[in-house]
Design an enzyme around this catalytic site. Structure first.
Site, PDB file in Angstrom:
ATOM      1  N   LYS A  53      11.962 -17.507  53.860  1.00 30.63           N
ATOM      2  CA  LYS A  53      12.507 -16.741  54.993  1.00 30.63           C
ATOM      3  C   LYS A  53      11.510 -16.738  56.155  1.00 30.63           C
ATOM      4  O   LYS A  53      11.897 -16.881  57.314  1.00 30.63           O
ATOM      5  CB  LYS A  53      12.837 -15.311  54.548  1.00 30.63           C
ATOM      6  CG  LYS A  53      14.096 -15.273  53.684  1.00 30.63           C
ATOM      7  CD  LYS A  53      14.271 -13.997  52.897  1.00 30.63           C
ATOM      8  CE  LYS A  53      15.442 -14.191  51.919  1.00 30.63           C
ATOM      9  NZ  LYS A  53      15.506 -13.174  50.872  1.00 30.63           N
ATOM     10  N   GLN A  97      13.759  -7.257  49.698  1.00 23.92           N
ATOM     11  CA  GLN A  97      13.926  -8.317  48.700  1.00 23.92           C
ATOM     12  C   GLN A  97      14.179  -7.703  47.316  1.00 23.92           C
ATOM     13  O   GLN A  97      13.407  -6.874  46.853  1.00 23.92           O
ATOM     14  CB  GLN A  97      12.673  -9.203  48.678  1.00 23.92           C
ATOM     15  CG  GLN A  97      12.767 -10.405  47.769  1.00 23.92           C
ATOM     16  CD  GLN A  97      13.818 -11.416  48.227  1.00 23.92           C
ATOM     17  OE1 GLN A  97      13.906 -11.758  49.393  1.00 23.92           O
ATOM     18  NE2 GLN A  97      14.642 -11.872  47.293  1.00 23.92           N
ATOM     19  N   ASP A 120      21.460  -8.293  55.274  1.00 25.95           N
ATOM     20  CA  ASP A 120      21.757  -8.850  53.947  1.00 25.95           C
ATOM     21  C   ASP A 120      23.226  -8.599  53.570  1.00 25.95           C
ATOM     22  O   ASP A 120      23.768  -9.240  52.673  1.00 25.95           O
ATOM     23  CB  ASP A 120      20.854  -8.165  52.906  1.00 25.95           C
ATOM     24  CG  ASP A 120      20.177  -9.154  51.981  1.00 25.95           C
ATOM     25  OD1 ASP A 120      20.418 -10.366  52.133  1.00 25.95           O
ATOM     26  OD2 ASP A 120      19.412  -8.710  51.109  1.00 25.95           O
TER      27      ASP A 120
END
Ligand code: NDP
Length: 293
Positions: A53, A97, A120
């Site tokens: 990322k 995450q 997300d």
């Protein structure tokens, strides 16, 4: 028949190139798109995703406000950090995450993220918007699957799509998106409670495999001419590989190529699309913050 292999790597590269242009244009008008990826602990797969990322953020020219916190971080410390990022107007996207260390309640953390920064797409507000077809942040991997289908010119309307897997992050959202009016497919969702899985997969014009089981979809489970999207990423031992393992999908790729009309490989299929769609969601959020959407 030899299937057309859908090159997710190059589709993702063109998405990132498009995003990079828009990031530069937005920056010239005074808004610099910015993502904060929060990693807690040292889970090797998570560290590797977060590294990917960071690379993509640099490539598209976005600001990277990522944080790497020790595994000992408490839930309340993490919630306070998310609160701080929520309140910071220079941060447009927040991604925590997963998985988090066991002492932290993932749901509580996801719920804490401001839905306006939920790039997300895991917050219940984002999920609700997706279900009722309202604009919002689509979850990155399912959105990536849809973009691959579109880019490959695969017709979804009126086709029978079979999704193997019903997780909240892949199977369910892929099924919901395919059944939305925009894609208008008739969708069957399979899981471990499905009896005679092959009898369903053989009916699929579009087969999406998201079970996390190496090569479980064999060629005889695929309808001739079907489009096969393999979301699975599984490590299998390979003493000849430098790392001692290699990545395979949920589909037995080589024989499947003889039956399918389109197929995504693993790696370089769906995987690269996930990060590309994360960049797109962050750009969307920055545009909204700038009053452009
Ligand atoms: P989960 O383990 O959360 O879900 C797997 C789903 O598959 C479950 O619904 C499970 O059913 C179903 N399933 C498992 N085995 C079978 C079987 N034998 N027959 C029928 N259904 C089965 O996995 P995820 O959804 O998180 O991920 C799926 C795969 O996609 C993994 O390989 C993962 O690594 C990969 N992935 C790839 C991404 C990418 O960027 N390319 C991103 C995210 C995931 P049940 O609900 O009954 O248990």
């Amino acid at each position: 028949m030899s299937a057309t292999v859908i090159d997710g790597f190059s589709v993702a590269a063109s998405v990132r190139a498009r995003v990079a242009e828009s990031v530069a244009a937005l920056k010239a008008k005074g808004t610099h798109a910015c993502l904060a990826v929060v990693l807690v602990g040292e889970d090797p797969a998570s560290v590797s995703y977060v590294t990917g990322k960071a690379k993509a953020l640099a490539e598209v020219g976005m600001l990277d406000r990522s944080l790497h916190l020790p595994a000992s971080t408490t839930e309340s410390e993490l919630l306070a950090i998310v609160d701080g990022l929520n309140a910071d107007p220079s941060v447009h996207g927040i991604l925590v995450q997963l998985p988090l260390p066991k002492h932290i309640d993932e749901n509580r953390v996801i719920m804490k993220i401001d839905p306006a920064k939920d790039v997300d797409g895991f917050h219940p507000v984002s999920v609700g918007n997706m279900v009722i077809g309202r604009p919002g942040f689509l979850p990155c991997t399912p959105h990536g699957v849809m973009v691959l289908l579109e880019e490959a010119g695969i017709e979804t309307r009126g086709r029978h799509a079979v999704v193997v897997g019903r997780s909240n992050i892949v199977g369910k959202p892929v099924a919901i998106l395919l059944a939305n009016r925009k894609y208008n497919a008739t969708v069957t969702v399979c899981h471990t409670g499905t009896k005679d899985l092959a009898s369903f997969t053989r009916q699929a014009d579009i087969l999406v495999a998201a079970a996390g089981k190496p090569r479980m979809i064999t060629a005889d489970m695929i309808k001739p001419g079907a489009a096969v999207i393999d979301v699975g990423v599984n490590r299998v031992e390979d003493p000849t590989a430098k790392k001692g393992y290699r990545l395979v999908g949920d589909v037995d790729f080589v024989p499947a190529c003889e039956v399918a009309s389109f197929i995504t490989p693993v790696p370089r299929g769906v995987g690269p699309m996930t990060i590309a769609m994360l960049m797109e969601n962050t750009l969307l959020s920055a545009r909204r913050a700038a009053g452009e959407e």
